[in-house]
Design a protein around this motif. Structure first.
Motif, PDB file in Angstrom:
ATOM      1  N   THR A   1       0.307  -0.590 -11.013  1.00  0.00           N
ATOM      2  CA  THR A   1       0.331  -1.627  -9.978  1.00  0.00           C
ATOM      3  C   THR A   1      -0.386  -2.846 -10.524  1.00  0.00           C
ATOM      4  O   THR A   1      -1.538  -2.744 -10.968  1.00  0.00           O
TER       5      THR A   1
ATOM      6  N   ALA B   1       0.821  -1.212   0.000  1.00  0.00           N
ATOM      7  CA  ALA B   1       0.000   0.000   0.000  1.00  0.00           C
ATOM      8  C   ALA B   1       0.853   1.259   0.000  1.00  0.00           C
ATOM      9  O   ALA B   1       0.487   2.274  -0.610  1.00  0.00           O
ATOM     10  N   CYS B   2       1.984   1.215   0.680  1.00  0.00           N
ATOM     11  CA  CYS B   2       2.822   2.403   0.841  1.00  0.00           C
ATOM     12  C   CYS B   2       3.951   2.477  -0.175  1.00  0.00           C
ATOM     13  O   CYS B   2       4.776   3.408  -0.108  1.00  0.00           O
TER      14      CYS B   2
ATOM     15  N   ARG C   1      -4.005   0.802  -1.187  1.00  0.00           N
ATOM     16  CA  ARG C   1      -2.932   1.466  -1.933  1.00  0.00           C
ATOM     17  C   ARG C   1      -3.486   2.660  -2.698  1.00  0.00           C
ATOM     18  O   ARG C   1      -2.885   3.753  -2.687  1.00  0.00           O
TER      19      ARG C   1
END
Length: 695
Positions: A253, A25-26, A49
């Motif tokens: 992503t 997510a980060c 995310r």
């Protein structure tokens, strides 16, 4: 196409994530690859995310486009994003996203009204098939439609189709040149009618972005951040559209699990996922292996299943780690025939429901849709509602309705032949051949017709002088009885239709070689490995209760010549009856015929194999033991309310009385005694034998 403003980062947004989920997510803006095993919370991870990127000011919510495989998955993603305050982010399937974009840009690029979307291509495929001299029967058109879909998803045009089909060894419904001609005619007919099919949405959107710079610039100004779920099942056409969306950018992503690639037949490939870091060497890679869905027992079995796969690429070597409390061990069961297997599953379903498991949290999963009939019937007989997912109910299928109509007509003029012979004769006129087709829709149709023959065999065995009129009436009654109430019920689904779903209890049924893996996969290592992944997907659908079963014969009293699926070897616990049977069978010298235990000669007849001696050698049957065994069998058959032969046949009792086994190993060495009989009656039979020997 204005951008929406970004919401503020919510305090504690990432608090509920585990370390790996938080890392995904980060991860900084740019290429990110999330290798997410089954049940590891991938949807939670990617929605957090998106929320983190938006809340941190990296991208506006309206500049995010997330795509996934199904409309259901896209809907779930939108719901979660709304819950995280990211309402403006787009979450759609590839086709839905392309349709929106094409509709928006169409007037500028084409200039007239948008073409209509073709919901069903059968009409045009049928016309194209006629022009190419091919049959327009439903199953042929279904297979031709699937082949056209594969070609378009694989970016293969009509001219290149024959060469590519030969190189990839496609299982095709007609000669490749004729399929190519159908494909070519189909495209011409669509263009003349000004309609698009679903694959055209992707093809035309890709062409617009690749060929019209101003359109591409406007699109890329609107969308800056892309997320692709289920990336292991992306097709070449979808990948090309994604590349057109990106336009050389890398704010991407992807999330996937190569262990769950199960749509290769439709053109899908895990290669883009496995080669992601080759394309983007600076990509962040995160592995999610903590399984929050299933108990450690289910997780352990799943790891064993996929761990046996051959030549697993590095990107697919995920090993799940169960995070839930311990639960029941997976249960394995072997049955003499499919009817017994279905009845046992229905009984176990009833136990689960009575124990508090909701019917909607139970699923029966099978490899091919034709297997559903036995479970529709068995559940109906015990009053359990069910829903068929991803396929029609057995008696609603076109080929079954056609067959029933033919049987009704023939019943008015029955010729005196026995029922089963007559039914086979009638069904041969509507597509039942002596040998099954190689695969595809024709094989599913053949399986459904064969299931009707097996129902006739069952009726003939239980109803004296049953004729075609009685059989036709029986089918009508079954069809009427198998319309469950319109309420939530047990899910019946194919393994493919179960992808992305989960239940508290899962029954994986029909796990026999030839079904799992499917017959037409044999001889192709890649196809067999895809079948293994499909089995893995089935196992990982279960949260707590997992039941795996198979039958040795299709019909009651039929030849028990099936073997359990090769994927089960090494999974069954050592102390399970099926494992003991397997060891006894493995101890027999492979490649040799059964031998007479008296003279050593080859045993050729079924009864000789059952007795373990040839007809020339004298019987050494213990008459007293035989009478005791018959008395025991009579008591058990009355208790179970079944015919005596269902417990054990006369030949099996004679074999026991001749060989006088005193342990499990000796008992299962007798032909016809499998794991189910051993588990159900073994201890009692051995007690009778020991008592007789002692006296």
């Amino acid at each position: 196409m204005a951008s929406a403003s970004s919401p503020k980062t919510r305090p504690g947004l990432l608090d509920g994530l585990d370390p790996e989920q938080r890392a995904a997510a980060c991860a900084p803006r740019g290429p990110v690859c999330v290798l997410a095993g089954a049940g590891t919370g991938k949807t939670r991870t990617i929605t957090h995310r998106i929320a983190h990127l938006v809340g941190s000011g990296h991208v506006a919510a309206g500049q995010v486009l997330a795509v996934t495989y199904t409309a259901r998955a896209a809907g779930e993603m939108r719901t979660r994003l709304r819950g995280l305050g990211v309402d403006a982010a787009q979450a759609l399937t590839f086709h839905a996203a392309a349709r929106r974009q094409l509709r928006y840009f169409w007037p500028r690029v084409i200039g007239d009204r948008p073409w209509d979307l073709l919901e069903n291509k059968f009409r045009y495929v049928g016309q194209a098939a006629n022009r190419a001299g091919l049959s327009s029967e439903t199953e042929v058109l279904r297979d031709l439609s699937s082949e056209i879909e594969w070609a378009k998803a694989s970016l293969v045009g009509p001219d290149d189709y024959p060469l590519v089909a030969a190189r990839t060894q496609r299982d095709i419904p007609a000669p490749a040149t004729q399929v190519a001609e159908v494909y070519r005619n189909y495209e011409k007919l669509k263009t003349a009618a000004q309609v698009l099919d679903f694959d055209d949405l992707l093809l035309h959107t890709t062409a617009v972005l690749e060929e019209h710079g101003m359109v591409a610039e406007e699109f890329r100004d609107r969308y800056r951040c892309f997320v692709v779920d289920e990336y292991q099942d992306v097709t070449p056409l979808q990948q090309r559209l994604l590349d057109a969306w990106l336009g050389g950018r890398d704010d991407l992503t992807v999330v996937g699990d190569a262990n769950q690639t199960i749509y290769s037949f439709g053109g899908a490939s895990p290669r883009p996922l496995l080669e992601f870091t080759r394309r983007f060497p600076e990509a962040t890679v995160v592995r999610l292996e903590r399984d929050y869905r299933s108990t450690p027992q289910v997780v352990a079995l799943a790891n064993q299943v996929i761990g046996a796969a051959r030549d697993r690429p590095a990107g697919s070597r995920l090993k799940l780690v169960g995070q839930r409390e311990r639960g029941p061990e997976p249960r394995f069961a072997e049955y003499d025939d499919e009817a017994a297997e279905a009845a046992a599953v229905a009984g176990r379903v009833r136990e689960l429901i009575d124990g508090g498991v909701a019917a909607s949290e139970i699923a029966v999963l099978y490899r091919v849709n034709a297997q559903s009939e036995a479970y529709e019937r068995s559940l109906s007989e015990v009053g359990i509602p069910y829903l068929v997912r991803g396929g029609e109910r057995f008696f609603a299928r076109a080929e079954v309705r056609q067959a029933m109509s033919a049987l009704r007509m023939a019943s008015t003029d029955q010729n005196g032949s026995d029922l089963v012979t007559t039914v086979r004769s009638v069904l041969s006129r509507v597509g039942l051949t002596e040998q099954p087709p190689a695969g595809g829709a024709a094989k599913e149709r053949w399986d459904a017709l064969l299931a009707l023959v097996e129902l006739a065999e069952e009726l003939a065995a239980t109803v004296e002088d049953a004729d075609l009129l009685r059989f036709a009436a029986e089918l009508e009654q079954r069809a009427a009885a198998q319309h469950p109430p319109t309420v939530e019920g047990v899910t019946l689904a194919s393994l493919h239709a179960a992808k992305g779903l989960e239940w508290d209890a899962v029954f994986l049924v029909g796990l026999a070689d030839g079904t799992v893996p499917i017959t037409h996969a044999d001889g192709d290592d890649a196809a067999v490995e895809e079948e293994r992944r499909l089995f893995y997907v089935g196992v990982t659908r279960a949260r707590e209760h997992l039941w795996l079963s198979w039958a040795l014969s299709r019909t009651p009293g039929g030849r028990k010549n099936r073997r359990r699926s090769r994927f089960l070897y090494g999974l069954i616990p050592e102390d399970h009856p099926a494992a003991r049977v397997a060891r006894a069978q493995q101890n027999r010298t492979p490649g040799l015929k059964a031998r007479c235990r008296v003279c050593g000669g080859a045993l050729l007849e079924t009864l000789e194999v059952k007795l373990g001696r040839c007809g020339r050698c004298p019987s050494n049957v213990d008459e007293g033991l035989l009478e005791q065994l018959r008395a025991w069998r009579g008591e058990r058959s009355r208790e179970l309310k079944v015919p005596a032969f269902v417990v054990f046949t006369d030949a099996t009792l004679v074999a026991i009385a001749e060989q006088r086994p005193t342990d499990d190993r000796a008992l299962v060495a007798i032909s016809g005694i499998g794991a189910t009989k051993l588990e159900r009656f073994g201890a009692e039979v051995l007690q009778v034998v020991r008592a007789s020997v002692a006296s």
